[in-house]
Design a protein around this motif. Sequence first.
Motif, PDB file in Angstrom:
ATOM      1  N   THR A  16     -29.804  10.895 -14.912  1.00  0.00           N
ATOM      2  CA  THR A  16     -29.966   9.804 -15.876  1.00  0.00           C
ATOM      3  C   THR A  16     -30.267  10.241 -17.306  1.00  0.00           C
ATOM      4  O   THR A  16     -30.430   9.382 -18.173  1.00  0.00           O
ATOM      5  N   GLY A  17     -30.365  11.534 -17.569  1.00  0.00           N
ATOM      6  CA  GLY A  17     -30.682  11.954 -18.931  1.00  0.00           C
ATOM      7  C   GLY A  17     -31.976  11.342 -19.420  1.00  0.00           C
ATOM      8  O   GLY A  17     -32.997  11.362 -18.729  1.00  0.00           O
ATOM      9  N   ASP A  18     -31.932  10.737 -20.615  1.00  0.00           N
ATOM     10  CA  ASP A  18     -33.123  10.125 -21.213  1.00  0.00           C
ATOM     11  C   ASP A  18     -32.963   8.622 -21.418  1.00  0.00           C
ATOM     12  O   ASP A  18     -33.556   8.056 -22.343  1.00  0.00           O
ATOM     13  N   VAL A  19     -32.166   7.963 -20.580  1.00  0.00           N
ATOM     14  CA  VAL A  19     -31.997   6.522 -20.792  1.00  0.00           C
ATOM     15  C   VAL A  19     -33.351   5.819 -20.734  1.00  0.00           C
ATOM     16  O   VAL A  19     -34.226   6.168 -19.942  1.00  0.00           O
ATOM     17  N   LEU A  68     -33.130  10.481  -7.163  1.00  0.00           N
ATOM     18  CA  LEU A  68     -33.090  10.032  -8.559  1.00  0.00           C
ATOM     19  C   LEU A  68     -33.770  11.049  -9.455  1.00  0.00           C
ATOM     20  O   LEU A  68     -34.914  11.439  -9.206  1.00  0.00           O
ATOM     21  N   GLN A  69     -33.054  11.466 -10.484  1.00  0.00           N
ATOM     22  CA  GLN A  69     -33.707  12.200 -11.567  1.00  0.00           C
ATOM     23  C   GLN A  69     -34.333  11.145 -12.480  1.00  0.00           C
ATOM     24  O   GLN A  69     -33.634  10.376 -13.131  1.00  0.00           O
ATOM     25  N   VAL A  70     -35.653  11.080 -12.485  1.00  0.00           N
ATOM     26  CA  VAL A  70     -36.360  10.022 -13.207  1.00  0.00           C
ATOM     27  C   VAL A  70     -36.001  10.093 -14.692  1.00  0.00           C
ATOM     28  O   VAL A  70     -36.100  11.160 -15.316  1.00  0.00           O
ATOM     29  N   PRO A  71     -35.568   8.974 -15.286  1.00  0.00           N
ATOM     30  CA  PRO A  71     -35.128   9.008 -16.688  1.00  0.00           C
ATOM     31  C   PRO A  71     -36.238   9.431 -17.650  1.00  0.00           C
ATOM     32  O   PRO A  71     -37.414   9.130 -17.451  1.00  0.00           O
ATOM     33  N   ASP A  79     -34.919   7.575  -2.178  1.00  0.00           N
ATOM     34  CA  ASP A  79     -35.816   8.201  -1.197  1.00  0.00           C
ATOM     35  C   ASP A  79     -36.685   9.258  -1.867  1.00  0.00           C
ATOM     36  O   ASP A  79     -37.842   9.437  -1.504  1.00  0.00           O
ATOM     37  N   MET A  80     -36.082   9.980  -2.821  1.00  0.00           N
ATOM     38  CA  MET A  80     -36.766  11.067  -3.517  1.00  0.00           C
ATOM     39  C   MET A  80     -36.587  10.874  -5.020  1.00  0.00           C
ATOM     40  O   MET A  80     -35.520  10.467  -5.477  1.00  0.00           O
ATOM     41  N   CYS A  81     -37.622  11.196  -5.778  1.00  0.00           N
ATOM     42  CA  CYS A  81     -37.556  11.148  -7.238  1.00  0.00           C
ATOM     43  C   CYS A  81     -38.004  12.486  -7.802  1.00  0.00           C
ATOM     44  O   CYS A  81     -39.024  13.036  -7.370  1.00  0.00           O
ATOM     45  N   VAL A  82     -37.243  13.007  -8.742  1.00  0.00           N
ATOM     46  CA  VAL A  82     -37.559  14.291  -9.380  1.00  0.00           C
ATOM     47  C   VAL A  82     -37.852  14.043 -10.851  1.00  0.00           C
ATOM     48  O   VAL A  82     -37.054  13.406 -11.552  1.00  0.00           O
ATOM     49  N   ILE A  83     -38.997  14.543 -11.309  1.00  0.00           N
ATOM     50  CA  ILE A  83     -39.362  14.443 -12.719  1.00  0.00           C
ATOM     51  C   ILE A  83     -39.333  15.842 -13.318  1.00  0.00           C
ATOM     52  O   ILE A  83     -40.068  16.729 -12.880  1.00  0.00           O
TER      53      ILE A  83
END
Length: 378
Positions: free
Chosen positions: A277-280, A301-304, A323-327
């Motif tokens: 998601t980049g930086d949206v 999800l790559q957290v924006p 299911d999974m979120c990466v920051i």
Amino acid sequence: VPILGLWVLPLGLLSTAVLFFSQTAAGAILQLAAWGAEIMMELIRFWADLPFASLWVVTPSFLEAALFYGLAACLYYAGRGRWAKVGIALLLALALADAGYWVHRVRFHKDLRVTFLDVGQGSSALVEFPGGKTMLIDGGGFPGGRFDVGGMVVAPALWRSKIGRIDTLVLTHPQADHMNGLRFIARAFSPDAFWSNGDRAETPAYRELMGIIEEEGIERLYPRDLADGREINGVGIRLLHPLPGNAFPVEKQGGGGLNDNSVVLKITYGKTSFLFTGDVERAGEDVLVETFKDDLAGTILQVPHHGSRTSGSESFLGAVRPDMCVISCRDRGRGRFPHAQTLERLEKTGCRVLRTDRSGAITFTVNSSGYDVKTYCH
């Protein structure tokens, strides 16, 4: 070496001794030493600028270094005993087995591997497709300063994995923490294509990156070229944002338009999908929810925007249902990225949250039966 050892260093030491008697004389001697240093640096630049003056290679493992030195020792003693010849044969067999393992792992594997690299307060993700094709989404970086994240962090991680080529570079948007590290990668890893949203930035780093892309003959692709999606060895790649004619007006450098125009990609393999998601921020997320609704759902999800307060809205997270979120972030204290309110919203979704500042690099391996996740630190 002669200039350094017979000119620069002796005069430098002499100037320190003379300083006790005359500051003027010491300064004059030190100036002579400086001229020698300048001549030395000019010679170094001359040789360094010659074609193939230096060559980047993949990083050997401890086993490979031991095999090299063992083979060198056996070759030295080859004429002095049968044991050395047996050692040569054994070490060559081990070296071939090691090479075969890495060739299969890099070029002939059947899994999709996605690694979110730890680049501090920035973003960079390596995608390894089945069959060996590779993509790097963003390259991290810092505004200002001389520390090159691409050359000092991203490239060593690639070389350690025996990756010497990146087929596709993706720049989600032209801001330092996503863009600056791509300059070294574009020059050293021979990419075929460069994907971006087409936005420009009036910065030296952006101009340098585009100059390298032009110089290296790398094909440039924009949303209009990617609207129909791509498939690489069974992995689907879909551009979700910005679609042609759907971009936000870019304000002044560093304005919200740059973030909300970030390239958003959905990469799907089997039943597992990744959303980059980049930086949206909120406005960009609203467009995604309106446009795609149920199609926005993704497994990882790559957290924006590194988990900022203005990203990761409830409506967006509800549409993705990860299911999974990466920051990708560097914890800089209270009120910084990731923001406490965003972490609370993520917790309400029930997803598992992983952060590069705590786990280091995070690698997902996807196959027909699902996915596994491993972290560098624990």
